[in-house]
Design a protein around this motif. Structure first.
Motif, PDB file in Angstrom:
ATOM      1  N   PHE A 153     -36.275  37.234 -40.805  1.00  0.00           N
ATOM      2  CA  PHE A 153     -36.205  38.692 -40.821  1.00  0.00           C
ATOM      3  C   PHE A 153     -36.497  39.310 -42.193  1.00  0.00           C
ATOM      4  CE2 PHE A 153     -33.554  37.003 -37.448  1.00  0.00           C
ATOM      5  CZ  PHE A 153     -33.964  37.743 -36.347  1.00  0.00           C
ATOM      6  N   PRO A 154     -37.666  38.979 -42.793  1.00  0.00           N
ATOM      7  CA  PRO A 154     -38.059  39.630 -44.038  1.00  0.00           C
ATOM      8  C   PRO A 154     -38.595  41.034 -43.761  1.00  0.00           C
ATOM      9  CG  PRO A 154     -39.814  38.213 -43.301  1.00  0.00           C
ATOM     10  CD  PRO A 154     -38.678  38.044 -42.305  1.00  0.00           C
ATOM     11  N   SER A 196     -29.744  30.021 -36.272  1.00  0.00           N
ATOM     12  CA  SER A 196     -29.202  29.402 -37.482  1.00  0.00           C
ATOM     13  C   SER A 196     -29.704  30.050 -38.766  1.00  0.00           C
ATOM     14  CB  SER A 196     -29.569  27.911 -37.513  1.00  0.00           C
ATOM     15  OG  SER A 196     -29.024  27.230 -36.397  1.00  0.00           O
ATOM     16  N   THR A 197     -30.589  31.036 -38.654  1.00  0.00           N
ATOM     17  CA  THR A 197     -31.110  31.688 -39.857  1.00  0.00           C
ATOM     18  C   THR A 197     -30.042  32.575 -40.476  1.00  0.00           C
ATOM     19  OG1 THR A 197     -32.022  33.522 -38.565  1.00  0.00           O
ATOM     20  CG2 THR A 197     -33.471  31.635 -38.978  1.00  0.00           C
ATOM     21  N   SER A 198     -30.161  32.819 -41.773  1.00  0.00           N
ATOM     22  CA  SER A 198     -29.082  33.502 -42.496  1.00  0.00           C
ATOM     23  C   SER A 198     -28.881  34.941 -42.036  1.00  0.00           C
ATOM     24  CB  SER A 198     -29.355  33.458 -43.999  1.00  0.00           C
ATOM     25  OG  SER A 198     -30.543  34.150 -44.323  1.00  0.00           O
ATOM     26  N   ASN A 199     -29.962  35.662 -41.795  1.00  0.00           N
ATOM     27  CA  ASN A 199     -29.796  37.058 -41.376  1.00  0.00           C
ATOM     28  C   ASN A 199     -29.279  37.181 -39.947  1.00  0.00           C
ATOM     29  OD1 ASN A 199     -30.426  39.026 -43.492  1.00  0.00           O
ATOM     30  ND2 ASN A 199     -32.414  38.003 -43.560  1.00  0.00           N
ATOM     31  N   PHE A 200     -29.551  36.158 -39.133  1.00  0.00           N
ATOM     32  CA  PHE A 200     -28.989  36.166 -37.778  1.00  0.00           C
ATOM     33  C   PHE A 200     -27.506  35.832 -37.822  1.00  0.00           C
ATOM     34  CE2 PHE A 200     -27.985  34.669 -33.543  1.00  0.00           C
ATOM     35  CZ  PHE A 200     -28.732  35.486 -32.711  1.00  0.00           C
ATOM     36  N   THR A 201     -27.139  34.801 -38.538  1.00  0.00           N
ATOM     37  CA  THR A 201     -25.728  34.406 -38.565  1.00  0.00           C
ATOM     38  C   THR A 201     -24.849  35.468 -39.223  1.00  0.00           C
ATOM     39  OG1 THR A 201     -26.094  33.183 -40.635  1.00  0.00           O
ATOM     40  CG2 THR A 201     -26.240  31.937 -38.575  1.00  0.00           C
TER      41      THR A 201
END
Length: 566
Positions: free
Chosen positions: A164-165, A246-251
């Motif tokens: 999500f950049p 598992s991506t940082s912006n999702f978690t």
């Protein structure tokens, strides 16, 4: 410009060539892999959101509603706002008697790279993280859901698959280069510079076959697309839809929940290859794959796509079948409309350039190249022998195509939100090529309305005829549908229009030079901001908040007169 139809012929021949080559290949990370089956149930009847999605939405809604309040107050401080809450039954509750903050979803339509880039510009205009702000910067942060189809799925996959950049960063650091050096152009793919990519995709397709799964045209199609959309030298070969979770912006719940859609073909059921108006709509998202539609009415845990099931019970478990490139390729599978086996005069010694240039080779008599089954996105059927899935329960494989093809094509992925009753506002960015100049004219959103009525779904507001759409100019400006119907969602319709750049590019255009990419995205920013019209941010806020139950600014009355269709 190389035609997309010509590319279809090339890819068929390319897939056939791959399977004929016995040469040694490097180990691929693309193939599905055997896995231990979990103790939890993997298939469920579609009787509401999964616990996983519900939990995510609960957390995302809190952030999205705060972002919406912040943006609204920046537009007009008199907007009255209540955030609401997510109760234990998985539904929204009013807060402090002020109504609730509406749940917002964005849909990004199909239309190849035209739709991807125009849609990217809309998001850029909505995103408060971008350096250059617009009057609508902040709407992206207020989204709870984002759905994409075909070219819109390319956009959504490039965003979600890269954590999500901003669009600006994707534009400068990825797309400006990869779309100019497009691997979809055979002259580029077959060049010495791309030899390693060619070899890697060969290995990927062969590895899938060696793992016991039938490849299709969607395998090389999705892999080649991924090199343009995902960071890294390997085209995101190990990226999966379930891996997005598992991506940082999702978690951290900083991103809208992503949904990619596709249609089911009934070829194995009744011999009807081209999707009909009632074709089953499937959706892929980080936690589940499946359909709400009658005849399927079930979901499976996305991570275990490819697993053998019977009556909802896992027999042999598999993971990594939800490879992101394969899914985005499935959502953009226009090849299924050919609906026949594709012959090749010599599938083991094919001249790709000749086949691209000579479309007549599609129907040439010769040795068979690719069987009919391999023009689809192929998925081992997780609903095999499942009681609620009577339409597909007897077939071992699901055959999926682009949601924008068929008898009554629907290029806007609105369908998931007609089944999620708590989605209040759907921002529909339509980048279809309904006219000879490759602009929308309301055809596809009208098809969705007609399909919703036929299916007994009541949340879709009334959509007028194409003739009315065009005569009233609704295809050239934002419009609100469902302003005065409390039992439907509100649709904020935002069509492609050439404000600053000729954005009606052909769907078949498969290569964009840097100035074209930048021009398309810049025009998309203008689409989001309605050409910079001073009153648009207020009016958009009014349209979003009309049914929320709070007090609206005085200027909203004029906005509704201008933008509400009914």
């Amino acid at each position: 410009m190389v035609s997309l139809l010509g590319l279809v012929v090339y890819l068929f021949s390319y897939a056939a060539l791959i399977t004929a080559l016995p040469t040694q290949r490097a180990i691929s990370g693309y193939a599905p892999v055997a896995a231990t089956c979990p103790a939890t149930q993997l298939v469920r009847t579609a009787n509401g959101l999964s616990d996983a999605e519900s939990n995510y939405i609960h957390q995302r809604y809190q952030k999205a509603s705060q972002a919406l309040e912040s943006w609204l107050k920046s537009v007009d401080e008199t907007f009255e706002f209540g955030q609401g809450s997510w109760d234990s039954h998985g539904g929204w509750s009013d807060w402090a008697g002020q109504g609730k903050a509406p749940v917002l979803a964005l849909t990004s339509s199909g239309g190849g790279y035209r739709a991807m880039l125009a849609g990217a510009g809309v998001i850029k205009g909505f995103d408060s993280r971008e350096v250059d702000k617009t009057g609508v910067s902040g709407i992206y942060q207020a989204l709870t859901y984002h759905a994409g189809l075909s070219g819109g799925s390319w956009l959504l996959s490039s965003i979600a698959g890269n954590d999500f950049p901003t669009i600006g960063s994707l534009q400068a650091n990825l797309w400006d280069t990869t779309l100019q050096n497009s691997l979809l152009v055979p002259q580029i793919l077959l060049s010495p510079q791309a030899a390693s990519v060619y070899s890697a995709v060969e290995a990927d397709v062969q590895a899938k076959r060696s793992a016991g799964f039938e490849p299709s045209i969607i395998d090389p199609w999705g892999r080649l697309l991924s090199y343009a959309l995902l960071y890294g030298p390997d085209g995101g070969v190990v990226d999966t839809v379930s891996g997005i979770a598992s991506t940082s912006n999702f978690t951290s719940h900083n991103a809208p929940y992503p949904i990619i859609t596709a249609l089911g073909s009934n070829r194995l059921i009744d011999g009807t290859c081209i999707p009909q108006p009632n074709a089953t709509q499937y959706e892929f998202h980080p936690y589940e794959f499946g359909s709400w539609d009658a005849g399927v009415d079930a979901f499976v845990v996305t991570e275990y796509l490819g697993t053998s099931f019977s009556n909802g019970e896992a027999i042999t478990c598999v993971t990594h079948y939800d490879q992101l490139g394969y899914v985005l390729g499935t959502s953009s599978n226009v090849f299924g409309s050919i609906c026949s086996a594709v012959p090749a005069e010599n599938s083991t010694a094919v001249s790709a350039l000749t086949l691209v240039e000579d479309l007549a080779e599609i129907v040439a008599v010769g040795h068979p190249g690719i069987p009919e089954s391999e023009i689809f996105g192929l998925y081992p059927n997780p609903f095999h022998n499942y009681p609620s899935s009577a339409l597909v329960s007897a077939q071992p494989t699901l055959e999926l195509v682009d949601g924008g093809v068929g008898v009554a094509y629907q290029g806007n992925p609105i369908w998931p939100f007609l089944h999620r009753e708590d989605v209040d506002v759907i921002i529909v960015n339509d980048n279809a090529a309904d006219t000879q100049y490759n602009f929308p004219n309301g055809t596809e959103i009208l098809h969705t309305y007609q399909a919703a009525i036929a299916a007994g779904l009541t949340r879709m507001p009334v959509i007028p005829s194409v003739a009315t759409f065009v005569s009233e100019g609704l295809n050239q400006k934002p419009t609100f549908f469902g302003c005065n119907t409390n039992d439907t969602a509100t649709i904020v319709y935002i069509p492609n229009f050439n404000y600053t750049y000729p954005s009606g590019q052909p769907t078949a255009k498969i290569q964009y030079y840097k100035n074209e990419t930048d021009g398309m995205i810049a025009n998309g920013v203008e689409i989001a901001s309605y050409g910079g019209k001073a009153s648009w941010p207020l009016c958009l806020g009014c349209g979003i908040m009309k049914k929320s139950g709070g007090t609206l600014p005085n200027g909203c009355a004029a906005c509704f007169k201008e933008y509400c269709f009914n």
